[in-house]
Design an enzyme around this catalytic site. Structure first.
Site, PDB file in Angstrom:
ATOM      1  N   ASP A 134      39.316  40.886  44.572  1.00 49.61           N
ATOM      2  CA  ASP A 134      39.137  42.439  44.021  1.00 49.61           C
ATOM      3  C   ASP A 134      37.960  42.622  42.941  1.00 49.61           C
ATOM      4  O   ASP A 134      37.403  41.579  42.712  1.00 49.61           O
ATOM      5  CB  ASP A 134      40.332  42.442  43.288  1.00 49.61           C
ATOM      6  CG  ASP A 134      41.670  42.477  44.311  1.00 49.61           C
ATOM      7  OD1 ASP A 134      41.706  42.749  45.603  1.00 49.61           O
ATOM      8  OD2 ASP A 134      42.837  41.980  43.745  1.00 49.61           O
ATOM      9  N   MET A 135      37.631  43.621  43.047  1.00 47.81           N
ATOM     10  CA  MET A 135      36.446  43.913  42.314  1.00 47.81           C
ATOM     11  C   MET A 135      36.821  43.504  40.740  1.00 47.81           C
ATOM     12  O   MET A 135      35.723  42.922  40.129  1.00 47.81           O
ATOM     13  CB  MET A 135      36.473  45.407  42.177  1.00 47.81           C
ATOM     14  CG  MET A 135      35.134  46.028  41.021  1.00 47.81           C
ATOM     15  SD  MET A 135      35.096  47.867  41.127  1.00 47.81           S
ATOM     16  CE  MET A 135      36.456  48.222  40.256  1.00 47.81           C
TER      17      MET A 135
END
Length: 299
Positions: A134-135
């Protein structure tokens, strides 16, 4: 150039080269077909068709690299390279970085930086992600440099327990048991939502955990994934009543402590695609998680 080279053993004398490539080298039909069409498969120096009959001690050479392009703009970005060989690149992704370009993130992604690095170092490769994060999750990401490496690592990740992904998370509260296994299915109740829940309709999901350090009303937890569902660690820990610090989706914002979920992919153990030796790679905790730990220690 990247090549696979093999000498034909006795048991494949008189058999078709296609059988050897599939059975002995575990190459996919797609890879074999493409390499054969490009005349990248040779026996004793000559390109052959896939019905070619082998002889003992024949020398096979397969060129696994090929000319490829990708619709990603190369950008000079500082990359933290943890490991590299002719088949793979392993990076320690910093927090808040998107892995691959999307409609809302066309530039500044890890893939933009990797493509620039490949061009700068004269490596004719595209970005083939073996793993993703995930970012806002930091840590180790594996990128394959060729189709063979991507196929081999994807197969290992799906069908073998030798590919191990380890994370460190800082959670609210103290877990009742210092170590254990969470075996609960994860389900996506709404297609338009990214949020997942524990639900019997979902896919079986297994997380092994161990408390590494204990603070006042918080734990540093190591998580070893047996399955790799989206948001798996975040969903499982939140379901136990111990959401990760800063995880606004499954817990709460903790902006006074950290500006993202305190989750870091710190360890990878897997076999290299070509030599099959075991790689054990580690990435130190990022500064924001170190600072959070110092705050918790002072409480």
């Amino acid at each position: 150039m990247s090549y696979l080279r093999e000498k034909i053993p006795t048991e494949y004398d008189g058999r078709k080269i296609r059988d050897f490539l599939k059975e002995k080298l575990n190459l996919s039909t797609r890879l074999i077909r493409g390499a054969a069409l490009d005349k990248r498969i040779k026996v004793n120096g000559a390109a052959v068709k896939m019905n070619f009959i082998l002889k003992e001690n024949d020398n096979i050479e397969i060129k696994v690299s090929k000319d490829e392009s990708q619709n990603i703009k190369p950008e000079k970005i500082n990359l933290d390279i943890v490991y590299e060989d002719e088949d793979i690149l392993v990076l320690n992704k910093k927090p808040f970085m998107v892995v691959h370009p999307t409609k809302s993130h066309q530039s500044g992604t890890l893939a933009n930086g990797v493509l620039y690095y490949f061009n700068e170092t004269n490596q004719n490769c595209i970005v083939r992600l073996v793993s993703r994060l995930d970012m806002n999750t930091s840590g180790l990401i594996v990128i394959a440099k060729n189709q063979y490496a991507h196929m081999a690592l994807s197969n290992e990740m799906q069908s073998s327990d030798s590919f191990q992904k380890r994370y460190l998370a800082i959670v609210h509260g103290n877990l009742k048991e210092r170590e254990g296994t969470i075996d609960l299915p994860i389900y996506r109740p709404q297609v338009e939502s990214i949020k997942r829940v524990v639900d019997d309709r979902g896919q079986r999901s297994i997380t092994h955990y161990k408390v590494v350090d204990r603070f006042k009303d918080a734990d540093l937890v190591e998580c070893l994934l047996e399955t790799g569902r989206t948001h798996q660690i975040r969903v499982h820990l939140s379901h136990l009543g111990h959401p990760i610090f800063g995880d606004s989706l499954y817990g709460q914002e903790d902006s006074e402590y950290i500006l993202r979920q305190a989750l870091h992919a710190y360890g990878l153990d897997f076999k290299s695609p070509r030599i099959k030796n075991t790689l054990s790679l580690r990435a130190d905790l990022p500064e924001d998680m170190k600072k959070l730990i110092e705050v918790l220690k002072k409480k």
